[in-house]
Design an enzyme around this catalytic site. Sequence first.
Site, short mmCIF file in Angstrom:
data_model
loop_
_atom_site.label_atom_id
_atom_site.label_comp_id
_atom_site.label_asym_id
_atom_site.label_seq_id
_atom_site.Cartn_x
_atom_site.Cartn_y
_atom_site.Cartn_z
N ASP A 3 4.36 -14.32 11.47
CA ASP A 3 3.07 -14.74 10.93
C ASP A 3 2.04 -13.62 11.16
O ASP A 3 1.50 -13.47 12.27
CB ASP A 3 2.67 -16.03 11.65
CG ASP A 3 1.33 -16.56 11.22
OD1 ASP A 3 0.57 -15.84 10.55
OD2 ASP A 3 1.04 -17.73 11.56
N GLU A 31 0.84 -1.22 0.00
CA GLU A 31 0.00 0.00 0.00
C GLU A 31 0.87 1.26 0.00
O GLU A 31 1.73 1.44 0.86
CB GLU A 31 -0.91 -0.02 1.23
CG GLU A 31 -1.88 1.16 1.27
CD GLU A 31 -2.85 1.10 2.44
OE1 GLU A 31 -3.18 0.00 2.92
OE2 GLU A 31 -3.27 2.18 2.88
N LYS A 81 -7.07 -0.65 11.58
CA LYS A 81 -6.52 -1.09 10.29
C LYS A 81 -5.27 -0.26 9.99
O LYS A 81 -4.26 -0.79 9.52
CB LYS A 81 -7.58 -0.93 9.19
CG LYS A 81 -7.19 -1.49 7.84
CD LYS A 81 -6.38 -0.55 6.97
CE LYS A 81 -6.07 -1.16 5.62
NZ LYS A 81 -5.10 -0.36 4.85
C1 MEV Z 1 -5.54 3.45 5.27
O1 MEV Z 1 -4.86 2.29 4.89
C2 MEV Z 1 -5.54 3.60 6.78
C3 MEV Z 1 -6.37 4.77 7.32
O2 MEV Z 1 -7.71 4.68 6.84
C4 MEV Z 1 -6.33 4.65 8.82
C5 MEV Z 1 -7.26 5.59 9.55
O3 MEV Z 1 -8.31 5.98 9.00
O4 MEV Z 1 -6.94 5.91 10.71
C6 MEV Z 1 -5.83 6.08 6.87
#
Ligand code: MEV
Length: 433
Positions: free
Chosen positions: A291, A85, A275
Site C-alpha cells: 500500500d 514516470e 519525492k
Molecule cells: C523527479 O521526479 C525527482 C527529482 O526532482 C528529485 C530531486 O530533485 O532530487 C529529480
Amino acid sequence: MQKSVSGFSKLTKTEKIEWIVNHYLSGSKASKDTLLQYVNSDEKLQQLHDEFIENTISNYYLPLGIAPNFKINDTLYAIPMAIEESSVVAAASKAAKFWMSRGGFKAKVIATTKIGQVHFMFPGDKQKLQAFFNAVKPQLLEDTKDITKNMEARGGGILDIILKDKTSEIDGYYQLHATFETLDAMGANFINSCLEQFAKTFKAEAKNHLEAPVEIVMSILSNYVPDCLVRAEVSCPIEDLKDKNIADPELFAKKFLQAVSIAEVEPYRAVTHNKGIMNGIDAVVLATGNDFRAIEAGVHAYAARNGKYSSLTHAKIENGVFTFWTELPLALGTVGGLTNLHPLVKVALEILGKPSAKTLMEIVAVAGLAQNFAALKSLTTTGIQEGHMKMHLMNILNQFHATDKEKETIIHHFKTHTVTHSAVVEAITALRQ
Ligand code: MEV
C-alpha cells in the site's frame, strides 16, 4: 448530459460503461472503445481485477520495469518497479551499476514494531481509569486469543498495550495504544481486528467497573510506524567515486554533501528531494502489492518528526570515506493482501526471490537511496534536464508515430540543438515535407 445515479454498483460492467459514456463522455464511441480495449480478454483474470475494487469499468495499466544489478548485502537483485514516470528506472539502474563495483548497498532492518490505537472518551476520574486499565489488560489480551493464535504460533502477535492520557490536548480523550509484531504480513487486518476486540472488551468491562461511561470513538492502526525502521547505506573511499561524469571526486563529494545538507535544512528542497526517494520506493512498493499511500503517509510524517520537514537521506565524509544513507519507516508485507492475489505481484516477488517482509524493507529502502543518489548525482553534475529531455524527445517522436529512420535523423539533430516541444514538432514537420 451529466446525471446522478442510484444502484450503479448493481449494473453489469457493460451497463456501467454505457452509463458513464452516455452521461459523462457525450456518448463517445472512441472513449468507449478505449475503456473496452483495456478490459482483459481472459475473463478469469479480468474478474480477479474487477473484484479488487468496486464499480470496475476497465483496467488502468502502469508499466512494470526492471532495474537490474542491485547488490544488496552481497546478494544481487533485479528490482521490479511499477511506475509511469520516465527516467526513474534508468536512474535506479545506473545507481545500482555504479555501486555494484563499489561494494554494493548495505541494508539492515532496525525494528519492526507496528502500532494501533483505540481512541476513546472518558469524563471520569483518571486514577480510577488507570487502575481499571491495569486490571482489565490481561482480559484484553485473553479476548483476542482467537485472532492472535496463528500469528503467535509464528512468533508474532500483540507486544503491549498501554493507556495514554491525551486530556491535555482534548478534554476527556484517552487511547489504548497497542504495539504489534506482524512478521511477514503488513498486518492491517490483524491489527484492526485486535483493536476492535480491545474496544469491545474495554467498553463492556468499563460498564461494570467505572462510574462514568467509556465512549469509543474509533479503533484503527496507525500508518505512522517510527519503530518499523530500516537503514540502507553506500560508502566508498572518495577517490573511488570517479567515473565518466565525475572527473573530480573530491569536488563531487563536496557538492553532494552540500545538496544533502540543503535538503536537511530547507523544506522546499526537502520535499522534492524526498519525492525523488519516493520515486524508487513507491515503484517497488506498488510492484510488490503493498500500500503505497500508507508508506507515503508514514515516510513523510517521519521526515517531519523533529518538527520541521527534512531530508530522509544523509551523507558524510570521514577519513576520506564518502558515506550516504537513509533511515526510514516501511511497514511492508510479503504475505496476505494483494501479494497472494495479483498475478504480477506474485511474479515480482518471485523475481526478488520471495523475500521476507524484512528483506523487502531492505530492498525498498535501497531503491529509495539509489534513486536519490542518481538524482543528486545528475543535479550536481550535468543537471537533470539532459536525461529528461532525451526521454521527452522520444515521447514526442512516439506521439508523432515517427519511423525508426525519422527517429534516427531527429535524435542526431538534437545532439546539437536544445529539445523543446515546439522545436521537435518543427523538426518532424520539416523532415516530412
Ligand atoms: C523527479 O521526479 C525527482 C527529482 O526532482 C528529485 C530531486 O530533485 O532530487 C529529480
